[in-house]
Design a protein around this motif. Structure first.
Motif, PDB file in Angstrom:
ATOM      1  N   TYR A  15     -33.196  23.236  13.860  1.00  0.00           N
ATOM      2  CA  TYR A  15     -34.451  23.541  14.543  1.00  0.00           C
ATOM      3  C   TYR A  15     -35.482  24.080  13.558  1.00  0.00           C
ATOM      4  CZ  TYR A  15     -31.683  22.814  18.704  1.00  0.00           C
ATOM      5  OH  TYR A  15     -30.875  22.239  19.657  1.00  0.00           O
ATOM      6  N   VAL A  73     -38.424  26.121  12.021  1.00  0.00           N
ATOM      7  CA  VAL A  73     -39.055  27.431  12.126  1.00  0.00           C
ATOM      8  C   VAL A  73     -40.238  27.444  11.158  1.00  0.00           C
ATOM      9  CG1 VAL A  73     -38.778  29.917  11.851  1.00  0.00           C
ATOM     10  CG2 VAL A  73     -36.877  28.542  12.740  1.00  0.00           C
ATOM     11  N   THR A 132     -29.482  27.010  15.423  1.00  0.00           N
ATOM     12  CA  THR A 132     -29.583  26.986  16.884  1.00  0.00           C
ATOM     13  C   THR A 132     -31.023  27.270  17.289  1.00  0.00           C
ATOM     14  OG1 THR A 132     -29.142  29.344  17.187  1.00  0.00           O
ATOM     15  CG2 THR A 132     -27.228  27.890  17.065  1.00  0.00           C
ATOM     16  N   VAL A 133     -31.328  26.976  18.531  1.00  0.00           N
ATOM     17  CA  VAL A 133     -32.694  27.128  19.008  1.00  0.00           C
ATOM     18  C   VAL A 133     -33.125  28.593  19.010  1.00  0.00           C
ATOM     19  CG1 VAL A 133     -32.110  27.315  21.459  1.00  0.00           C
ATOM     20  CG2 VAL A 133     -34.298  26.261  20.765  1.00  0.00           C
ATOM     21  N   ASP A 134     -32.148  29.517  19.066  1.00  0.00           N
ATOM     22  CA  ASP A 134     -32.475  30.945  19.152  1.00  0.00           C
ATOM     23  C   ASP A 134     -32.347  31.681  17.825  1.00  0.00           C
ATOM     24  OD1 ASP A 134     -32.891  30.811  21.959  1.00  0.00           O
ATOM     25  OD2 ASP A 134     -30.724  30.854  22.254  1.00  0.00           O
ATOM     26  N   CYS A 168     -35.001  18.053  11.056  1.00  0.00           N
ATOM     27  CA  CYS A 168     -34.935  19.053  12.122  1.00  0.00           C
ATOM     28  C   CYS A 168     -35.836  18.609  13.275  1.00  0.00           C
ATOM     29  CB  CYS A 168     -35.386  20.422  11.612  1.00  0.00           C
ATOM     30  SG  CYS A 168     -37.038  20.415  10.875  1.00  0.00           S
ATOM     31  N   LYS A 227     -38.592  23.339  18.454  1.00  0.00           N
ATOM     32  CA  LYS A 227     -37.745  24.039  19.427  1.00  0.00           C
ATOM     33  C   LYS A 227     -38.090  23.702  20.872  1.00  0.00           C
ATOM     34  CE  LYS A 227     -36.293  27.962  16.603  1.00  0.00           C
ATOM     35  NZ  LYS A 227     -36.100  29.430  16.557  1.00  0.00           N
ATOM     36  N   ASP A 228     -39.310  23.274  21.126  1.00  0.00           N
ATOM     37  CA  ASP A 228     -39.751  22.969  22.481  1.00  0.00           C
ATOM     38  C   ASP A 228     -38.869  21.865  23.085  1.00  0.00           C
ATOM     39  OD1 ASP A 228     -40.991  22.351  24.831  1.00  0.00           O
ATOM     40  OD2 ASP A 228     -42.879  21.671  23.940  1.00  0.00           O
TER      41      ASP A 228
END
Length: 421
Positions: free
Chosen positions: A99, A101, A231-233, A269, A272-273
């Motif tokens: 993901y 960032v 991970t998304v978080d 990658c 995240k949406d």
């Protein structure tokens, strides 16, 4: 997963991505692919094969031959994906998805960090050919079986299966002045498979690569580590190991003029949406030397952006994030490039590359391959060869070292076994 979704007759990928470009070329929506090529340079490959069936045919790479309307290119649709783990093992899932960032505008990332002690490099001596894509096809052949074709010998409703990287090389060929290529093609069950063969020049370059070049290759992977989370978080963890065996690959289907394509390419990658579907969610990450002068910016537009655009445009990846690094390998700034806007960026550069030339050459090369490969025989390989400033030529090889479709794939697609190992 519905691989017929892109068949809307009004779905012209280039209409959206190249509307400005098309205005410059005129509004003609006619696909002058069928007649334009043959009349345009008939002398390049119109050979009386019945008189001399073994006479070599060639295809010109002259840029001016390909300056015509942008060919129809359907919006690419993702029909699947797969992962390669730390040991380069294939998995028919998305476990290696990362993901994006977004970094600071001036992030100060040290790309040298970990090169000596936290770097596992993929073995470049192992030639994987199309094996990973073929494993994906076998794992998903139930959903890929042709529903539309009446040809009983054809098990896939695609004209070509290949890697995105091989198509990227074709798109950039009219502008390439340094590196030639070898592409092996074979027809099996009515579909043509294209796999790259390493040239002797590329092998020598790889085996004699200076240490500085090896480290700079690592820098690109390290930039990904600074900007990707598992991970998304979570957040990126640049303290970990960079392992270039690991990969996440998208598999897309599209159509270039009358060529139905299935190809796969590695994806760095995704955003995240969760509401953004693939391939629109994907992000390509790049590094490049920082730009300090107008001449450097011009060279960036003319050379670097050509390859970046080709690589991302093909699978429908909409954005490229570039980390600009200083001489010591520190990323001092970042910039996001929208693939749909690249043709605007370069239009004022003198004698610059043109997307229409790239796509028309690729389209015509695929037509050339279709006309050339007469036999439906996976043991017969047509080796297409090109060197800068030359025409594309080919040679035939039966049961040779160039054969690349493995027995497990042939048997698996023929229905004589279910395993694909």
């Amino acid at each position: 997963m519905d691989h017929h979704r892109s068949r809307s007759p009004n779905s012209r990928y280039h209409d959206h991505h190249h509307s400005a470009h098309r205005r410059e070329r005129g509004h003609s929506r006619r696909n002058n692919y069928d007649d334009g090529h043959l009349t345009h340079h008939r002398d390049q490959f119109d050979v009386k094969t019945e008189q001399n069936p073994l006479r070599t045919q060639t295809l010109s790479t002259r840029k001016d031959f390909y300056e015509r309307d942008f060919p129809l290119y359907r919006q690419p649709v993702e029909v699947g994906s797969f992962s390669l783990d730390a040991q380069r093992r294939f998995f028919n899932d998305r476990r290696q998805m990362r993901y994006y960032v977004e970094p600071d505008k001036n992030p100060n990332f040290d790309l040298k960090d970990g090169y000596r002690d936290r770097y596992i490099k993929r073995d470049e001596n192992v030639k994987e050919k199309l094996d990973h894509i073929l494993r994906w096809i076998l794992a998903n052949k139930g959903t890929l079986k042709s529903k539309e074709t009446t040809d009983s010998s054809r098990s896939l409703d695609f004209d070509f299966v290949t890697w995105r990287g091989h198509l990227t090389k074709l798109l950039t060929t009219p502008y390439e002045t340094r590196e030639g290529w070898l592409l092996a093609a074979t027809k099996f069950n009515g579909t043509i498979y294209i796999s790259e063969v390493e040239t002797e020049a590329a092998r020598i370059e790889r085996e004699n690569r200076p240490e500085r070049n090896k480290e700079m290759m690592y820098w690109g992977y390290k930039f990904e580590q600074y900007t990707c989370a598992d991970t998304v978080d979570s957040l990126p963890d640049p303290s970990g190991v960079v392992n270039t065996n690991e990969a996440f690959c998208t598999v897309v289907q599209t159509r270039l003029a009358d060529h139905k394509l299935l190809f796969s390419g590695e994806v760095d990658c995704r955003v995240k949406d969760p509401s953004t579907p693939p391939p629109a969610c994907y992000v390509e990450l790049k590094t490049s030397p920082e730009i300090c002068t107008p001449k450097q910016r011009s060279n960036f537009h003319r050379f670097k952006l050509l390859k970046w655009w080709a690589q991302s445009f093909l699978p429908g990846v909409p954005r490229i994030v570039a980390g600009f690094k200083d001489h010591d390998g520190v990323v001092v700034s970042t910039e996001t490039f929208l693939v749909s806007k690249v043709s605007q960026l370069i239009k004022n550069e003198f004698n610059c590359w043109k997307p229409t030339v790239c796509m028309n050459f690729c389209c015509d090369f695929l037509s050339f391959v279709k006309r050339t490969i007469a036999e439906n025989d996976h043991s017969l390989v047509y080796l297409f060869s090109w060197e800068p400033y030359r025409d594309v030529t080919y040679s035939l090889h039966r049961d040779s070292q160039y054969s690349f479709l493995p027995r497990w794939f042939i048997e698996g697609m023929s229905g004589s076994q279910d395993s694909h190992h």
